[in-house]
Design an enzyme around this catalytic site. Sequence first.
Site, mmCIF file in Angstrom:
data_model
loop_
_atom_site.group_PDB
_atom_site.id
_atom_site.type_symbol
_atom_site.label_atom_id
_atom_site.label_comp_id
_atom_site.label_asym_id
_atom_site.label_seq_id
_atom_site.Cartn_x
_atom_site.Cartn_y
_atom_site.Cartn_z
ATOM 1 N N CYS A 65 4.880 -28.782 -2.498
ATOM 2 C CA CYS A 65 3.935 -29.018 -3.256
ATOM 3 C C CYS A 65 4.300 -27.931 -4.428
ATOM 4 O O CYS A 65 4.569 -26.632 -3.963
ATOM 5 C CB CYS A 65 3.269 -28.208 -2.018
ATOM 6 S SG CYS A 65 3.797 -28.324 0.125
ATOM 7 N N GLU A 105 -7.642 -24.625 -3.910
ATOM 8 C CA GLU A 105 -6.795 -25.825 -5.138
ATOM 9 C C GLU A 105 -7.638 -26.956 -4.973
ATOM 10 O O GLU A 105 -7.736 -27.207 -4.124
ATOM 11 C CB GLU A 105 -5.253 -26.342 -4.812
ATOM 12 C CG GLU A 105 -4.704 -24.688 -4.961
ATOM 13 C CD GLU A 105 -2.712 -24.586 -4.315
ATOM 14 O OE1 GLU A 105 -1.989 -24.294 -5.048
ATOM 15 O OE2 GLU A 105 -2.387 -26.229 -3.605
#
Length: 339
Positions: free
Chosen positions: A150, A226
Site C-alpha cells: 500500500c 485517500e
Amino acid sequence: MTMMYKINVRATVAIRCLLSRDTATTTSTRLRYAACAFHTQQPQRSSAMQQHGWRQYSTTSNSLESWKGNTMSQSDFMERDTVLVLSDNDEVIGSASKKESHQFTPTNPRGILHRAFSVFLYDLSTQELLLQQRASTKITFPNVWTNTCCSHPLHGMDVNEVDAPEDVMDGTVKGVKAAAVRKLEHELGIPVGQLPMDSFKFLTRLHYWAADTVTHGEKSPWGENEIDYVLFVTVPNKDKLTIEPHVDEVDDVCWVTKAKLLEMFADKDLLFSPWFRIIANRWMISSGEETGKGGWWDDLDRTMNTNECCDYESIHRFDPQEEHLGGGGNAGPLFGVGK
C-alpha cells in the site's frame, strides 16, 4: 538490483481547474488554494474542502535529485515524497508532502485527500494472498497486517505516476501501476521484471479515511484520507518469486488462504489496516449478495481475465470503524454507510 528512480528537480504541480477570474484574489492566493475556481466562483465548495481535509496545502514540491528508497528514512519519506492532492472527484489539483497530507489537525481534521493504491498479490497454484505486517518503525499504522503493498503515486517521477481521468475511465492507470512496481521492489524486494506493469488488473476506487488512534491515541496527529486504487496481480507459483522485505518497511510476510485470513480477522490480538478490512469485507470475500457471483477472491480467473469485477466510474466512500474516528481534528463520520 536496486532500481533508482530520478525525480525532476523542479517543483511539480498538476492543477486541473480554471484559475478564478475574481480580481480581488491574487494569483498567489489562488495557486495556494489550487482548486481556485471552486473557492471563488463556487463558494459552496469551500465548506466541502474544509470538511474533507484538503482546504489548504503547499503547491510546491520538495526537490529531489533522485528517489532512493533504500537510503531514505521514514522521516525522509514524510518530508520529501510529494503526493497527488485530489478533489472529491479524484481530480489532481495540487501537491503536498507525505507528512502534510497525513497530519490530522483542527485545521485539516482528516488531513489532505490524496491518491493511493493497494496491491493484492496471489499465488494461482494455491489461491493464497500475500500479506505484509507493516514495520514497527512506520510512522502511520505501524505493526498492522495489511494487503501485499500500500503506498502512493508521486509527482515528478521519471516514470510518470500521475494518471488523468481518461486513464481511469479506460482502466489503464499506468501511473498507479508504475508506482506499484516501484514500491513492491522497495518494500518487498520484488524485482521489477517479475511483476511487469501489464500484469496488474485495476478493479475500482474507494475513498476512505481513518485516524491512527490505535497507535497514537484518540487525539492522534496522524491518519489516512485517500482515494485508493485497488490492483490485483497474480503469479503462477510463488516459489519463482523473489521476496526480500525491507526491514524499515516490513516486519513480516505470510501467504494466506481465505480461511486463514478469516481466522486472523477473528484474532483480537492482531491489528489490521482499516483500508484492508474495508476492501476484504466489501469485495474480496463478500457473500456475493450484490453481484450473485461471490467475491473477487472466489474466482481469480474471472477477476483477472474479464471486466466483470471492474468499476472505473464509481468512487466508493467509507467511514472508518469507530475505533478510527477522532484524531487531532476530532473528526466524526463523513459518509455514513459506505457508498
